[in-house]
Scaffold this motif. Structure first.
Motif, mmCIF file in Angstrom:
data_model
loop_
_atom_site.group_PDB
_atom_site.id
_atom_site.type_symbol
_atom_site.label_atom_id
_atom_site.label_comp_id
_atom_site.label_asym_id
_atom_site.label_seq_id
_atom_site.Cartn_x
_atom_site.Cartn_y
_atom_site.Cartn_z
ATOM 1 N N ALA A 124 28.224 22.339 22.069
ATOM 2 C CA ALA A 124 28.664 21.432 21.002
ATOM 3 C C ALA A 124 27.828 20.176 21.146
ATOM 4 C CB ALA A 124 30.142 21.118 21.120
ATOM 5 N N ARG A 125 27.178 19.771 20.080
ATOM 6 C CA ARG A 125 26.324 18.574 20.094
ATOM 7 C C ARG A 125 26.958 17.517 19.198
ATOM 8 N NH1 ARG A 125 20.525 20.023 19.726
ATOM 9 N NH2 ARG A 125 20.859 20.068 21.985
ATOM 10 N N LEU A 126 27.461 16.461 19.826
ATOM 11 C CA LEU A 126 28.040 15.340 19.110
ATOM 12 C C LEU A 126 26.987 14.243 19.036
ATOM 13 C CD1 LEU A 126 30.446 16.930 20.452
ATOM 14 C CD2 LEU A 126 31.700 14.799 20.325
ATOM 15 N N THR A 127 26.709 13.755 17.849
ATOM 16 C CA THR A 127 25.739 12.673 17.685
ATOM 17 C C THR A 127 26.484 11.430 17.213
ATOM 18 O OG1 THR A 127 24.003 14.251 17.120
ATOM 19 C CG2 THR A 127 23.614 11.940 16.562
ATOM 20 N N TYR A 128 26.369 10.381 18.009
ATOM 21 C CA TYR A 128 26.972 9.090 17.683
ATOM 22 C C TYR A 128 25.870 8.114 17.318
ATOM 23 C CZ TYR A 128 31.739 10.018 19.167
ATOM 24 O OH TYR A 128 33.020 10.508 19.258
ATOM 25 N N GLU A 129 26.204 7.168 16.459
ATOM 26 C CA GLU A 129 25.279 6.091 16.135
ATOM 27 C C GLU A 129 25.886 4.776 16.601
ATOM 28 O OE1 GLU A 129 22.689 7.712 12.422
ATOM 29 O OE2 GLU A 129 24.475 6.554 11.911
ATOM 30 N N TYR A 130 25.091 4.016 17.346
ATOM 31 C CA TYR A 130 25.497 2.710 17.844
ATOM 32 C C TYR A 130 24.570 1.658 17.241
ATOM 33 C CZ TYR A 130 28.705 4.794 21.120
ATOM 34 O OH TYR A 130 29.760 5.481 21.652
ATOM 35 N N GLU A 131 25.171 0.647 16.645
ATOM 36 C CA GLU A 131 24.413 -0.443 16.028
ATOM 37 C C GLU A 131 24.443 -1.652 16.951
ATOM 38 O OE1 GLU A 131 24.433 -3.094 11.913
ATOM 39 O OE2 GLU A 131 26.036 -1.643 12.293
ATOM 40 N N TYR A 132 23.283 -2.283 17.108
ATOM 41 C CA TYR A 132 23.208 -3.501 17.909
ATOM 42 C C TYR A 132 22.078 -4.377 17.377
ATOM 43 C CZ TYR A 132 19.291 -1.355 20.509
ATOM 44 O OH TYR A 132 18.105 -0.760 20.865
ATOM 45 N N THR A 133 22.064 -5.634 17.786
ATOM 46 C CA THR A 133 21.002 -6.538 17.364
ATOM 47 C C THR A 133 20.350 -7.174 18.590
ATOM 48 O OG1 THR A 133 22.506 -8.412 17.136
ATOM 49 C CG2 THR A 133 22.115 -7.092 15.154
ATOM 50 N N VAL A 134 19.064 -7.401 18.467
ATOM 51 C CA VAL A 134 18.287 -8.099 19.495
ATOM 52 C C VAL A 134 17.268 -8.980 18.796
ATOM 53 C CG1 VAL A 134 18.547 -6.360 21.310
ATOM 54 C CG2 VAL A 134 16.637 -6.189 19.709
ATOM 55 N N THR A 135 16.719 -9.934 19.511
ATOM 56 C CA THR A 135 15.619 -10.735 19.001
ATOM 57 C C THR A 135 14.365 -9.864 19.021
ATOM 58 O OG1 THR A 135 16.643 -12.759 19.814
ATOM 59 C CG2 THR A 135 14.278 -12.843 19.340
ATOM 60 N N ALA A 136 13.579 -9.915 17.944
ATOM 61 C CA ALA A 136 12.346 -9.122 17.882
ATOM 62 C C ALA A 136 11.496 -9.406 19.125
ATOM 63 C CB ALA A 136 11.579 -9.449 16.617
ATOM 64 N N GLY A 137 10.999 -8.353 19.734
ATOM 65 C CA GLY A 137 10.167 -8.485 20.926
ATOM 66 C C GLY A 137 10.932 -8.636 22.219
ATOM 67 N N ALA A 138 12.260 -8.589 22.153
ATOM 68 C CA ALA A 138 13.077 -8.729 23.375
ATOM 69 C C ALA A 138 14.176 -7.666 23.390
ATOM 70 C CB ALA A 138 13.676 -10.130 23.429
ATOM 71 N N PRO A 139 13.803 -6.381 23.462
ATOM 72 C CA PRO A 139 14.803 -5.319 23.423
ATOM 73 C C PRO A 139 15.694 -5.262 24.667
ATOM 74 C CG PRO A 139 12.679 -4.399 23.945
ATOM 75 C CD PRO A 139 12.449 -5.852 23.611
ATOM 76 N N ASP A 140 15.321 -6.010 25.688
ATOM 77 C CA ASP A 140 16.108 -5.997 26.911
ATOM 78 C C ASP A 140 17.046 -7.192 27.017
ATOM 79 O OD1 ASP A 140 14.003 -7.767 27.124
ATOM 80 O OD2 ASP A 140 13.628 -7.342 29.235
ATOM 81 N N ALA A 141 17.049 -8.054 26.015
ATOM 82 C CA ALA A 141 17.898 -9.244 26.050
ATOM 83 C C ALA A 141 19.371 -8.861 25.921
ATOM 84 C CB ALA A 141 17.510 -10.217 24.949
ATOM 85 N N ALA A 142 20.206 -9.686 26.481
ATOM 86 C CA ALA A 142 21.652 -9.430 26.462
ATOM 87 C C ALA A 142 22.219 -9.520 25.062
ATOM 88 C CB ALA A 142 22.367 -10.411 27.376
#
Length: 142
Positions: A124-142
């Motif tokens: 069984a393959r469940l696909t979830y979508e998670y939405e989040y925001t970051v500052t462009a160029g900083a995908p590791d920011a909190a």
């Protein structure tokens, strides 16, 4: 710091880690040793981004895939559905993953058989979508 996508995947894995029926066999990877069933694999599949001009914030929508593997017996559909029920309850209980996401939803469920292991297994393959925001160029920011 780790990419937010990685932290989301880690958080989903942690929420599922102690599901009794899976016996602790929850893997944070699409590649894992299938030694005992059932087991669960958590991984990311794709991510879409939209750049907002205000403060160069990027809204991202990452797909997190949860593969449930179970022994292909006459009860395989019941076994997969029971595990899917437990997963859905846990993910809904913390739908923002303690603040990592601003929204989430189950996108799809696909159920079938897989021959990728040494013998056929139910999948069984469940696909979830998670939405989040970051500052462009900083995908590791909190």
């Amino acid at each position: 710091m780790t990419h937010r996508r990685n932290r989301i995947r880690d958080a989903v894995t942690a929420l599922l880690a102690d599901i009794p029926a899976a016996g602790g066999r929850v893997y944070n990877s699409r590649v894992f040793p299938v030694r005992e069933l059932p087991c669960i694999a958590v991984y990311t599949l794709r991510e879409n981004s939209t750049l907002a001009t205000l403060q160069r914030r990027t809204t991202r929508l990452v797909q997190v895939v949860i593969d449930i593997h179970a022994q292909a017996t006459e009860r395989v559909d019941d076994d997969l559905d029971n595990l899917a029920t437990e997963i859905e309850k846990r993910l809904e209980a913390d739908w923002q993953l303690s603040g990592l996401a601003i929204n989430s939803a189950i996108d799809s469920t696909v159920i079938g058989l897989s021959g990728e292991a040494q013998k056929a297994t139910g999948l069984a393959r469940l696909t979830y979508e998670y939405e989040y925001t970051v500052t462009a160029g900083a995908p590791d920011a909190a």
